[in-house]
Design a protein around this motif. Sequence first.
Motif, PDB file in Angstrom:
ATOM      1  N   CYS A   1       5.477  -3.789   6.345  1.00 33.79           N
ATOM      2  CA  CYS A   1       4.322  -2.973   6.730  1.00 33.79           C
ATOM      3  C   CYS A   1       4.410  -2.456   8.168  1.00 33.79           C
ATOM      4  CB  CYS A   1       3.040  -3.783   6.562  1.00 33.79           C
ATOM      5  SG  CYS A   1       1.549  -2.805   6.801  1.00 33.79           S
TER       6      CYS A   1
ATOM      7  N   GLY B   1      -1.246  -4.228   5.166  1.00 29.98           N
ATOM      8  CA  GLY B   1      -2.588  -3.701   4.989  1.00 29.98           C
ATOM      9  C   GLY B   1      -3.452  -3.808   6.230  1.00 29.98           C
ATOM     10  N   THR B   2      -2.920  -4.399   7.299  1.00 30.46           N
ATOM     11  CA  THR B   2      -3.721  -4.631   8.502  1.00 30.46           C
ATOM     12  C   THR B   2      -3.268  -3.710   9.633  1.00 30.46           C
ATOM     13  OG1 THR B   2      -3.762  -6.935   7.838  1.00 30.46           O
ATOM     14  CG2 THR B   2      -4.562  -6.426  10.049  1.00 30.46           C
ATOM     15  N   PHE B   3      -4.218  -3.012  10.242  1.00 28.63           N
ATOM     16  CA  PHE B   3      -3.856  -2.167  11.380  1.00 28.63           C
ATOM     17  C   PHE B   3      -4.992  -2.093  12.381  1.00 28.63           C
ATOM     18  CE2 PHE B   3      -6.053   1.314   9.090  1.00 28.63           C
ATOM     19  CZ  PHE B   3      -5.867   0.919   7.775  1.00 28.63           C
TER      20      PHE B   3
ATOM     21  N   CYS C   1      -1.412   1.966   7.108  1.00 25.30           N
ATOM     22  CA  CYS C   1      -1.691   2.013   5.674  1.00 25.30           C
ATOM     23  C   CYS C   1      -2.731   3.078   5.332  1.00 25.30           C
ATOM     24  CB  CYS C   1      -2.176   0.661   5.196  1.00 25.30           C
ATOM     25  SG  CYS C   1      -1.288  -0.690   5.960  1.00 25.30           S
TER      26      CYS C   1
ATOM     27  N   GLY D   1       1.951  -0.776   9.552  1.00 26.48           N
ATOM     28  CA  GLY D   1       0.612  -0.776  10.130  1.00 26.48           C
ATOM     29  C   GLY D   1      -0.062   0.582  10.207  1.00 26.48           C
TER      30      GLY D   1
ATOM     31  N   ARG E   1      -3.846  -2.578  16.255  1.00 25.09           N
ATOM     32  CA  ARG E   1      -3.194  -1.366  16.744  1.00 25.09           C
ATOM     33  C   ARG E   1      -4.228  -0.405  17.333  1.00 25.09           C
ATOM     34  NH1 ARG E   1      -2.484   3.405  14.429  1.00 25.09           N
ATOM     35  NH2 ARG E   1      -3.019   2.688  12.352  1.00 25.09           N
TER      36      ARG E   1
ATOM     37  N   MET F   1       0.828  -1.208   0.000  1.00 25.25           N
ATOM     38  CA  MET F   1       0.000   0.000   0.000  1.00 25.25           C
ATOM     39  C   MET F   1       0.865   1.261   0.000  1.00 25.25           C
ATOM     40  SD  MET F   1      -2.821   1.293  -0.405  1.00 25.25           S
ATOM     41  CE  MET F   1      -3.852  -0.161  -0.556  1.00 25.25           C
TER      42      MET F   1
END
Lengths: 152, 432
Positions: free
Chosen positions: A116, B111-113, A120, A118, B116, A79
């Motif tokens: 990543c 793509g993962t948050f 995005c 985190g 968090r 991303m």
Amino acid sequence: MTSREIISKYKADKDQLLMILHEVQNNHPQSYISEEDIILIAKHLNTTKAAVYGVVEYYSMFSSKPRGKHIIRVCKSPMCRMLGSADVLTFLQQELGVPVNHTSSDGMFTLELSECLGHCDKAPVMMIDEYLYSRLSEAKIRHSLDYFRTKP
Amino acid sequence: MRLKSGIALIISGPNPKTSAMQHTQIVLKNCDNIRPESFLDYRETGGMNAFKDALSMDPEKVLKEINRAGLRGRGGAGFPAGLKGKYTDESICRYCGQKYIICNADEGEPGTFKDRVIMEKNPHLFIEGMMIAAWAIGATKGYIYIRAEYTQSIQRIETALDNFYSYGWLGEKLDKSKNFSLDIELRLGAGSYLCGEELTLIESLEGKRGYPRIKPPFPAQHGLWLQPTLVHNVETFAHMPYIIRWGAESYRSIGTEKSPGTKIFSVSGDVNKPGNYETEMGISLRELIDVAGGMKDDVPLKTAVIGGAAGSFINSDQMDVSLCFDGMKKIDAVLGSGAVMILNETRDPVDFLAWILEFFKHESCGKCIPCRVGTAQLALMAQEIAGADDKSALLDKMVAEAEYIAENALCPLGASPIIPLSSFNNNVKHLI
């Protein structure tokens, strides 16, 4: 604080290894884990130097070679790349005068890539030490570098 | 898929506010009304009532309730959480040996948050979930394994743990009458995606390189220090207080029959308002894009990647797919971690695929050859797609290669590249 003092704070349990490595590395002005530190840690945890070295080499956040005072991690997740991390990287390389995985000549910054981070939804992002910078622009990058250059 | 209810219930009390399913929240409900570091704020929203309820229940009944609620693991695989707990509970008797509970906060799926946001905004919630699960299986020692890059989450969890200890909810004095004590410690990862896989995480917790163990035995039998261990994702734990407080029926009334409850979707890319959105399971991609403010500049969708790098490419004809474990399975796709990456018509899906395959190459640990060599091979082949004369033949070859890796690799990482590749081949190939 010396490495010896840091290490002695921790219990002599093997599961403390990653925590010790983080603190020793963060405490080092060149953000790395030296051979002497590896030996000290191995002794404290009653394990071999090879076992500790193996762990240092495996994890991408640890380094057994000297680095800059501050570590810049540019996110290279799909991303961030779609939303312009390549431009961020080019600009940082220009500003610092070094390619990826190298340290600027003043010893202030090491430029690294990271998977990543985190964030995005605010891509493209990077981290400098424990601070996250999102929705990066050239002005924002320059500003953040200046902050760390003048930080006591 | 039809949703059984649009009724929203909040953790501080069933709130009969009827609203569309995009407003039903369990995990993020109070996130914006409380100070994340304040334990008293958490208590005021009803926090710890569920744990008190759990302590007054038989541990077996707690497990049964979670099982009846049909809670499925939110880390990506969707394994029934109740079953996992049951296996760990049954592996040895409650007082015959040490059991561990681990919260997997090593969120690294591209793509993962979503975890968090839970950890930053309402850290007490998922720790309460851990405490409920620990009581249910008889674990007296817990760890939260978090990636070191999540610096703010780390601070928030440290504060939350301090709060629990100073108010007497963790530690020796937890419940003397029931002879139950629980300690939870925080541990940091160091930049390895693979350590998000439960057995690799356990290796890392033991202070070793993040190499996967061979399954079986599963952590329920031989986990941390080879003792029975229950490992759940942050979001999974965060659902447990609701289930215990308001019961399995109430939980099942949300979401779909086979994927009850809510899910946090991490929406990124070409939408107007990227971010985390908690909705009922089963919302369609079309509705979710609306929730996230619609397509940016009204440029239509070309493809969406659902579930992260180990996720599926779907195209604009599949926008009505029900975003839940079974809805995705129906179209041979996965829900995964709930990452939703949106690519509009101006984007090149081939680039995106190449980046994903490069990611697997980088994160392959090198322990087993099929994955080490195979992921490197796939990353190379992906570079050639754009210039290939026969793109279709090359993609078929890549799918065959990925199938081979999936069959022969040791751990779930090797089984991952086939997921984006086969879905790309089925759903997006005609667009390139």
